[in-house]
Design an enzyme around this catalytic site. Structure first.
Site, PDB file in Angstrom:
ATOM      1  CG  PHE A   1     -42.103  -2.168 -30.214  1.00 56.43           C
ATOM      2  CD1 PHE A   1     -41.312  -1.040 -30.348  1.00 56.43           C
ATOM      3  CD2 PHE A   1     -42.967  -2.488 -31.250  1.00 56.43           C
ATOM      4  CE1 PHE A   1     -41.392  -0.236 -31.491  1.00 56.43           C
ATOM      5  CE2 PHE A   1     -43.053  -1.694 -32.387  1.00 56.43           C
ATOM      6  CZ  PHE A   1     -42.259  -0.562 -32.511  1.00 56.43           C
ATOM      7  CG  HIS A   2     -41.574  -8.121 -26.995  1.00 53.57           C
ATOM      8  ND1 HIS A   2     -42.122  -9.248 -27.599  1.00 53.57           N
ATOM      9  CD2 HIS A   2     -42.616  -7.272 -26.790  1.00 53.57           C
ATOM     10  CE1 HIS A   2     -43.420  -9.075 -27.751  1.00 53.57           C
ATOM     11  NE2 HIS A   2     -43.744  -7.883 -27.269  1.00 53.57           N
ATOM     12  N   PRO A   3     -37.533  -5.435 -25.792  1.00 48.90           N
ATOM     13  CG  PRO A   3     -36.975  -3.214 -25.299  1.00 48.90           C
ATOM     14  CD  PRO A   3     -38.012  -4.048 -25.994  1.00 48.90           C
TER      15      PRO A   3
ATOM     16  CG  ASP B   1     -36.618  -6.769 -29.534  1.00 47.37           C
ATOM     17  OD1 ASP B   1     -37.661  -6.976 -28.880  1.00 47.37           O
ATOM     18  OD2 ASP B   1     -36.567  -5.932 -30.459  1.00 47.37           O
TER      19      ASP B   1
END
Length: 565
Positions: A473-475, A299
């Site tokens: 919010f970048h899994p 992330d």
């Protein structure tokens, strides 16, 4: 609903699933079932359609899975947000609409891995272009007739944007006219997935609107995938929950898992594909012991570096309820005004050290001081930089906790587990302070609100990061593509050891890209769609792109030297 057969079943109508559904049904003889656990993308709901309302979907559960992590051991044991989109469009329905493709060297680095040679940047660029219609027209880097509307920032939107970009240049960093063009490195205008009418350009709007009426596509919303079905080592279908019914659908060709970096490994594990010891803990019959499913989770973590604004030019008045009806009315009637922008209209990428081969820090500039999810608004005129490192060496995991498809999995990103993480975040804070004290911001810059000018030592900065850093919010990367022992899929998204099953979404990235993930996820789906259809790959681009090759991270001395610490 009775048992049905389709050529392809797609689990997840998000940034990737909608691309596949649209491209596969361009062949009229191919039938596709598209399953989405959430509801429709209601076009009358300002929360998902108005760009300026981007914080609202994260504040509820209608459009957000609202996952939380396990206590993060290096972040004061905080349980941290992990918002993921729920509804047609997936996370493209609730994201920040920043259209950033990543750095060319991200993809060239992927291509150095065994058998991933065709994922080099020049192989991917044609698929970025295929997906895009950019408002200022096509060129070697941008498309002109793709499904996703991309708007680039124009001069004069807010004086703070131009001042923040100029401050970055005065600090010695490059200026770039296009963060998705020849040179990502530097400061400049941001591209955004917003339509010419000022609406969010999700993949539901861009892709599914082309395909909804096709007789060979069936879209089922409120359909929660339970398990993938197998005959031996071949995927044959899916069982899903639809209302009170448990429904079975069979796939003649393939099951395509497009549920995202959290739910894709969760679905595989629930179906018996994953680390054998994890599956046995829940008495799940093991179809294939595939140890990488759910591992390698990555992330982006970021901080808000916030300043008071001395002139009343920020968006602070727009946060007041009495000003919002007018903003909403202009947006609804004309598609213009403050409501038509996500307000991330400028940003940049820098290398903090000369030996970094490509940018390791990203900036989003915002002319107001507030958290991404709409919380903790500063009650004054202010501005901020969202700042975070791009390729953390820390790795986490997604692990099933229950066979119940409604139950959330155990998520641990393991943020800030490595020494490099701490060095990069300290560097980022100090670089940001130096940028913010350049002459271009003199007329606007007031007090440093966060972290606060009194926090200077490594220990003080580390304490701030532990307490205040948040997810971007970048899994990604939890079902990684490759051919090593921890790889889950091959270079075409096919699950190793299983026939008729692919994963196509951000989870198959081997390493996270430099920037936001929506654009790369769409590209991945476009590229794999051609492989599924057995189409010849698009012709490799011959566009030029910037490589630092050891050049200094800054081209010159800052206009104003850093403050003595």
């Amino acid at each position: 609903m009775t048992t049905r057969e389709f050529d392809y079943i797609i689990c997840g109508a998000g940034s990737a699933g909608n691309v596949l559904a649209t491209r596969l049904t361009e062949d009229p003889g191919v039938t596709v079932l598209l399953l989405e656990a959430g509801g429709p993308d209601y076009r009358f709901d300002f929360r998902t359609q108005m760009p300026a309302a981007l914080a609202y979907p994260l504040q509820g559960r209608r459009y957000n899975w609202a996952y939380e992590t396990d206590p993060e051991p290096h972040m004061n044991h905080r349980r941290m947000e992990c918002g993921r989109g729920k509804g047609l469009g997936g996370s493209s329905l609730i994201n920040g609409m920043c259209y950033i493709r990543g750095n060319a060297l991200d993809y060239d680095n992927w291509a150095t891995h065994k058998a991933l040679e065709d994922w080099a940047y020049l192989d991917c660029l044609p698929y970025f272009r295929k997906a895009e219609t950019r408002d200022v027209g096509p060129n070697d880097y941008h498309g002109g007739d793709g499904p996703v509307s991309v708007t680039t920032s124009k001069p004069g939107v807010n004086p703070l944007f131009e001042a923040m970009v100029e401050a970055g240049v005065q600090a010695g960093y490059p200026r770039t006219d296009d963060l998705n063009g020849y040179q990502q490195e530097g400061f400049g205008p941001m591209d955004r997935t917003v339509t010419p009418r000022g609406r969010r350009a999700s993949t539901a709007r861009g892709y599914l609107d082309q395909a909804r009426a096709r007789p060979n596509l069936e879209i089922v919303t409120h359909a929660l995938a339970d398990r993938i079905l197998f005959s031996g080592k071949r995927a044959t279908g899916v069982t899903f929950l639809h209302g009170s019914a448990r429904v079975t659908a069979h796939a003649r060709r393939e099951v395509l898992v497009c549920s995202g970096a959290i739910a894709s490994p969760q679905l595989l594990q629930r179906s018996g594909v994953g680390p054998g010891e994890w599956l046995r803990e829940l008495d799940i019959p093991v179809v294939l012991d595939l140890p990488g499913v759910g591992r390698n989770l990555q992330d982006h973590l970021e901080m808000y570096i916030q300043f008071e604004c001395k002139e009343p030019v920020s968006l602070y008045p727009a946060l007041k309820w009495w000003n919002q009806p007018k903003i909403g009315l202009e947006w609804m009637l004309n598609g213009t005004g403050l409501g038509a922008s996500n307000h991330f209209e400028a940003g940049g990428f820098i290398r903090t050290r000369d030996d970094d081969p490509w940018p390791n820090i990203q900036y989003h500039f915002l002319p107001v001081a507030i958290n991404y999810n709409g919380s903790n608004a500063i009650e004054m005129h202010g501005f901020q930089a969202h700042v975070g490192s791009m390729r953390s060496p820390s790795r986490g995991r997604v692990k099933l906790k229950s066979r119940d498809p409604h139950a959330h999995p155990s998520i641990l990103f393991n943020y800030m587990a490595e020494a490099l993480d701490w060095r990069e975040f300290r560097d980022a804070i100090r670089a940001t302070r130096e940028i913010m004290r350049q002459p271009a911001l003199d007329r606007f810059r007031g007090r440093e609100l966060n972290p606060g000018a009194d926090l200077k030592s490594d220990n003080e900065l580390d304490t701030f990061v532990r307490a205040r850093a948040e997810t971007a919010f970048h899994p990604s990367c939890s079902c990684k593509m490759g051919y090593d022992d921890m790889a889950v899929v091959d270079n075409e998204g096919r699950v190793h050891g299983i026939d008729g099953l692919r994963v196509v979404d951000a989870s198959i990235m081997p390493i996270i890209t430099t920037g936001n993930l929506n654009a790369p996820t769409i590209m991945i789906a476009e590229k794999i769609a051609d492989r599924i259809r057995q189409h010849k790959p698009l012709e490799r681009s011959n566009a030029q792109y910037y490589v630092a090759n050891g050049a200094p991270a800054r081209g010159g001395k800052p206009a104003r030297a850093p403050a003595v610490v």
